[in-house]
Design a protein around this motif. Structure first.
Motif, PDB file in Angstrom:
ATOM      1  N   TYR A  15      74.095  34.803  54.778  1.00  0.00           N
ATOM      2  CA  TYR A  15      73.165  34.896  55.914  1.00  0.00           C
ATOM      3  C   TYR A  15      72.107  35.975  55.644  1.00  0.00           C
ATOM      4  O   TYR A  15      70.916  35.764  55.875  1.00  0.00           O
ATOM      5  CB  TYR A  15      73.899  35.253  57.204  1.00  0.00           C
ATOM      6  CG  TYR A  15      74.510  34.114  57.982  1.00  0.00           C
ATOM      7  CD1 TYR A  15      73.939  32.842  58.023  1.00  0.00           C
ATOM      8  CD2 TYR A  15      75.657  34.334  58.738  1.00  0.00           C
ATOM      9  CE1 TYR A  15      74.500  31.829  58.779  1.00  0.00           C
ATOM     10  CE2 TYR A  15      76.219  33.316  59.505  1.00  0.00           C
ATOM     11  CZ  TYR A  15      75.641  32.071  59.513  1.00  0.00           C
ATOM     12  OH  TYR A  15      76.195  31.067  60.274  1.00  0.00           O
ATOM     13  N   ARG A  16      72.554  37.138  55.179  1.00  0.00           N
ATOM     14  CA  ARG A  16      71.618  38.239  54.934  1.00  0.00           C
ATOM     15  C   ARG A  16      70.597  37.866  53.861  1.00  0.00           C
ATOM     16  O   ARG A  16      69.399  38.132  54.022  1.00  0.00           O
ATOM     17  CB  ARG A  16      72.381  39.509  54.529  1.00  0.00           C
ATOM     18  CG  ARG A  16      73.094  40.167  55.676  1.00  0.00           C
ATOM     19  CD  ARG A  16      73.726  41.512  55.264  1.00  0.00           C
ATOM     20  NE  ARG A  16      74.661  41.924  56.290  1.00  0.00           N
ATOM     21  CZ  ARG A  16      75.966  41.734  56.244  1.00  0.00           C
ATOM     22  NH1 ARG A  16      76.538  41.159  55.202  1.00  0.00           N
ATOM     23  NH2 ARG A  16      76.749  42.134  57.239  1.00  0.00           N
ATOM     24  N   ARG A  17      71.075  37.257  52.765  1.00  0.00           N
ATOM     25  CA  ARG A  17      70.156  36.839  51.695  1.00  0.00           C
ATOM     26  C   ARG A  17      69.162  35.800  52.204  1.00  0.00           C
ATOM     27  O   ARG A  17      67.976  35.852  51.884  1.00  0.00           O
ATOM     28  CB  ARG A  17      70.935  36.271  50.503  1.00  0.00           C
ATOM     29  CG  ARG A  17      71.519  37.321  49.603  1.00  0.00           C
ATOM     30  CD  ARG A  17      71.982  36.756  48.264  1.00  0.00           C
ATOM     31  NE  ARG A  17      72.878  35.625  48.376  1.00  0.00           N
ATOM     32  CZ  ARG A  17      74.211  35.702  48.447  1.00  0.00           C
ATOM     33  NH1 ARG A  17      74.805  36.889  48.441  1.00  0.00           N
ATOM     34  NH2 ARG A  17      74.949  34.626  48.528  1.00  0.00           N
ATOM     35  N   LEU A  60      78.640  36.163  55.531  1.00  0.00           N
ATOM     36  CA  LEU A  60      77.673  37.092  56.114  1.00  0.00           C
ATOM     37  C   LEU A  60      76.642  37.524  55.068  1.00  0.00           C
ATOM     38  O   LEU A  60      75.452  37.664  55.380  1.00  0.00           O
ATOM     39  CB  LEU A  60      78.390  38.305  56.708  1.00  0.00           C
ATOM     40  CG  LEU A  60      79.355  37.990  57.862  1.00  0.00           C
ATOM     41  CD1 LEU A  60      80.133  39.238  58.264  1.00  0.00           C
ATOM     42  CD2 LEU A  60      78.625  37.400  59.043  1.00  0.00           C
ATOM     43  N   ALA A  61      77.087  37.699  53.836  1.00  0.00           N
ATOM     44  CA  ALA A  61      76.162  38.072  52.759  1.00  0.00           C
ATOM     45  C   ALA A  61      75.137  36.962  52.513  1.00  0.00           C
ATOM     46  O   ALA A  61      73.963  37.240  52.272  1.00  0.00           O
ATOM     47  CB  ALA A  61      76.944  38.386  51.480  1.00  0.00           C
ATOM     48  N   GLU A  82      66.482  37.471  54.266  1.00  0.00           N
ATOM     49  CA  GLU A  82      65.520  38.151  53.387  1.00  0.00           C
ATOM     50  C   GLU A  82      64.559  37.135  52.767  1.00  0.00           C
ATOM     51  O   GLU A  82      63.349  37.373  52.691  1.00  0.00           O
ATOM     52  CB  GLU A  82      66.253  38.923  52.290  1.00  0.00           C
ATOM     53  CG  GLU A  82      66.974  40.156  52.789  1.00  0.00           C
ATOM     54  CD  GLU A  82      67.840  40.807  51.714  1.00  0.00           C
ATOM     55  OE1 GLU A  82      67.758  40.414  50.526  1.00  0.00           O
ATOM     56  OE2 GLU A  82      68.622  41.718  52.071  1.00  0.00           O
TER      57      GLU A  82
END
Length: 142
Positions: free
Chosen positions: A86-88, A83-84, A91
């Motif tokens: 995906y978030r990066r 999930l991290a 961004e």
């Protein structure tokens, strides 16, 4: 299954599989005869890697998804590390979209300026004694 069959089923090459193995993304299991052996879970890993690469993820960014699958999760994106990533990635994509919008605006302004200059030259050419419009590439405007 052996490396050729896995490569064919995954839509890739044995060379790519050996590279993934060298990077620690694909397990290196050997049969008694020394041949690499794979199973359906390896095919699932490869499909996860390929899908993410199709989305623009680099190979290292796929690692948390692969590790999540190897840990026994049904999906590679159900772990916090995935999930991290995906978030990066979102961004990063948002930043690129912002840069592209800025470039698009500059190109739009440049086009508008060029069209105004062209129209002014064409209007001047219609005035008796006005300059002949000349294309910057060496030809006359018509």
């Amino acid at each position: 299954m052996r490396i050729g069959e896995l490569a064919a089923r995954a839509g890739t090459t044995p060379r790519t599989l050996r590279y993934y193995e060298s990077r620690g993304l694909l397990p290196a299991r050997r049969a008694g005869n020394g041949y690499r052996t794979y199973d359906e879970s390896d095919l699932k890993l490869l499909r996860q890697i390929r899908t993410l690469q199709d989305f623009g993820f680099d190979l290292e960014e796929t690692r948390p998804f692969v590790e999540c699958l190897r840990a026994g999760h049904p999906e590679g994106d159900s772990c916090p590390a995935s999930l991290a990533v995906y978030r990066r990635k979102l961004e990063e994509l948002d930043a690129l979209i912002g840069e592209l919008r800025a470039v698009r605006a500059k190109v739009g302004r440049q086009l508008a300026r060029a069209e105004r200059a062209r129209d002014e030259l064409a209007a001047d050419a219609r005035v008796p004694g006005g300059p002949e419009p000349v294309c910057e590439l060496g030809g006359e405007l018509r």
